[in-house]
Motif scaffolding. Sequence first.
Motif, mmCIF file in Angstrom:
data_model
loop_
_atom_site.group_PDB
_atom_site.id
_atom_site.type_symbol
_atom_site.label_atom_id
_atom_site.label_comp_id
_atom_site.label_asym_id
_atom_site.label_seq_id
_atom_site.Cartn_x
_atom_site.Cartn_y
_atom_site.Cartn_z
ATOM 1 N N GLY A 48 9.634 -0.299 -1.448
ATOM 2 C CA GLY A 48 10.059 -1.553 -2.060
ATOM 3 C C GLY A 48 9.287 -1.933 -3.307
ATOM 4 O O GLY A 48 9.357 -3.090 -3.753
ATOM 5 N N VAL A 49 8.562 -0.982 -3.891
ATOM 6 C CA VAL A 49 7.796 -1.273 -5.104
ATOM 7 C C VAL A 49 8.716 -1.335 -6.318
ATOM 8 O O VAL A 49 8.607 -2.231 -7.157
ATOM 9 C CB VAL A 49 6.695 -0.208 -5.316
ATOM 10 C CG1 VAL A 49 5.989 -0.418 -6.656
ATOM 11 C CG2 VAL A 49 5.687 -0.276 -4.175
ATOM 12 N N VAL A 50 9.619 -0.373 -6.446
ATOM 13 C CA VAL A 50 10.565 -0.341 -7.565
ATOM 14 C C VAL A 50 11.984 -0.383 -7.017
ATOM 15 O O VAL A 50 12.234 -0.055 -5.852
ATOM 16 C CB VAL A 50 10.366 0.917 -8.440
ATOM 17 C CG1 VAL A 50 9.025 0.872 -9.159
ATOM 18 C CG2 VAL A 50 10.485 2.189 -7.600
ATOM 19 N N ILE A 108 0.858 -1.193 0.000
ATOM 20 C CA ILE A 108 0.000 0.000 0.000
ATOM 21 C C ILE A 108 0.890 1.237 0.000
ATOM 22 O O ILE A 108 1.765 1.377 0.849
ATOM 23 C CB ILE A 108 -0.922 0.003 1.227
ATOM 24 C CG1 ILE A 108 -1.880 -1.190 1.166
ATOM 25 C CG2 ILE A 108 -1.710 1.313 1.302
ATOM 26 C CD1 ILE A 108 -2.695 -1.399 2.419
ATOM 27 N N VAL A 109 0.649 2.107 -0.950
ATOM 28 C CA VAL A 109 1.472 3.303 -1.111
ATOM 29 C C VAL A 109 0.573 4.531 -1.078
ATOM 30 O O VAL A 109 -0.509 4.542 -1.677
ATOM 31 C CB VAL A 109 2.244 3.259 -2.450
ATOM 32 C CG1 VAL A 109 2.981 4.566 -2.692
ATOM 33 C CG2 VAL A 109 3.223 2.090 -2.452
ATOM 34 N N GLU A 110 1.015 5.567 -0.370
ATOM 35 C CA GLU A 110 0.249 6.815 -0.300
ATOM 36 C C GLU A 110 0.863 7.878 -1.204
ATOM 37 O O GLU A 110 2.070 8.115 -1.183
ATOM 38 C CB GLU A 110 0.204 7.349 1.135
ATOM 39 C CG GLU A 110 -0.603 8.642 1.254
ATOM 40 C CD GLU A 110 -0.634 9.219 2.658
ATOM 41 O OE1 GLU A 110 -1.433 10.136 2.918
ATOM 42 O OE2 GLU A 110 0.154 8.739 3.509
ATOM 43 N N THR A 160 5.223 -5.289 -4.540
ATOM 44 C CA THR A 160 6.662 -5.099 -4.316
ATOM 45 C C THR A 160 7.439 -5.654 -5.507
ATOM 46 O O THR A 160 6.943 -6.513 -6.239
ATOM 47 C CB THR A 160 7.127 -5.814 -3.036
ATOM 48 O OG1 THR A 160 6.841 -7.212 -3.155
ATOM 49 C CG2 THR A 160 6.421 -5.256 -1.809
ATOM 50 N N ASN A 161 8.661 -5.148 -5.698
ATOM 51 C CA ASN A 161 9.592 -5.663 -6.714
ATOM 52 C C ASN A 161 9.025 -5.611 -8.132
ATOM 53 O O ASN A 161 9.126 -6.572 -8.898
ATOM 54 C CB ASN A 161 10.021 -7.096 -6.388
ATOM 55 C CG ASN A 161 10.644 -7.210 -5.005
ATOM 56 O OD1 ASN A 161 11.263 -6.260 -4.525
ATOM 57 N ND2 ASN A 161 10.471 -8.350 -4.371
#
Length: 409
Positions: free
Chosen positions: A100-102, A80-82, A130-131
């Motif tokens: 940790g998404v990219v 989850i990203v804000e 993630t990744n």
Amino acid sequence: MNDDLGLFNDPEAKDERGGRGAKAALASRLKGKRKRTAVMWTAVALVLAVGGGGAYYGYRTLSGIGSWEDYSGAGDTDAIVEVKDGDPVSAIATTLKEQGVVASARAFTEASKNDARVTGIQPGFYLLKTNMSGANAVTMMVDPKSKIVPLEVRGGFVLHDITQPGGSVTKGVFTLIAEASCVEIDGQKKCVTSDEVRDAAENADPASLGVPEWAMTDFTKVNKARRLEGLIVPGLYHLKPNVPAAELLRDVITTSANRIQSYGIPGGAKNTGFRPYEVLVIASLVEKEGLEKDFARVSRVIQNRLSIGMPVQLDSTINYELDKPTLETSASDRDANSPYNTYKFPNLPPTPIGSPSKQAIEAAINPENGEWEYFVKCQKDGTSCFAKTFEEHQKLVDKAITEGVFGNN
């Protein structure tokens, strides 16, 4: 003057000890000068070399020269990203890297150059992986399905669910918060329940909920089940999923308090003759009783009546406590011994009776000038008519009944 380099000495000047001494001294000074000058130019060369390298590195970074880290797949686990209000693409990229998404911020910014929709990413929470490769992260960020649906509160909404005469249920703010909290993470749906939200609203410490200072005195005196009424104003609220109910409420109330302040409470209450919380209560009555075009005059009627100790006599306050979504009240309702019975008691109700909009708050702070003491819905679209005397008012009521605007109780 200190002349370490010997720049201001006269080479023809004689030493006090004689001509040969002066020449020796001069030779010594010139030798020292040449050494210091060589050191100075060496330092300058080093500064230029370092500065030039830094400039080149900066140019290389900005112009896209060089490589950067990037994942190759579509991602692994949910994340989850804000995105915060005002975040540029570079800030979003940094957040994605930190979560940790990219693999690198650069992976996202480079991929975003091929999709203009990235600049239109709105504030809120997004469910990603993630990744992910930069390209896949861009694709997922601009997909509307990735954005977690925010809570929407509208003018007049109340905290609790209301059952309509036909049996359908109008969801209250507590239920809407619970629904907006839901998210499916790695195949498992996670939500708080409306009961958890209600329990936090009734029992959590006021300060931990973000209740503004100007409302605190009234907040601690009223019925716990209704103490948050009116403090959550209309608008969109981006709720962070998978957090406790008290944290959700704090985020909502803090955001709402900032909005209320921008609408004029508490600052604008100074010249009204009412406390800030009372202005909020008046605004909630205005919201319930009239169309927006009539707000300022409805506010004037309420305040005119209060100024002379006259009951405001609003059906909406009685029906609020009874959880009745009807326009009218019965004779027995109007005879009830309740602090929300504004037919019987010449005061404001103890709490707001719903969520007041920006326009209703502004009308409560700045009512239209006039001597009206009565109003009634006189058209089927909800338009109100206003009168100064009871005789004028009764004629308007009779006309509205004749035209079928409402019944006669």
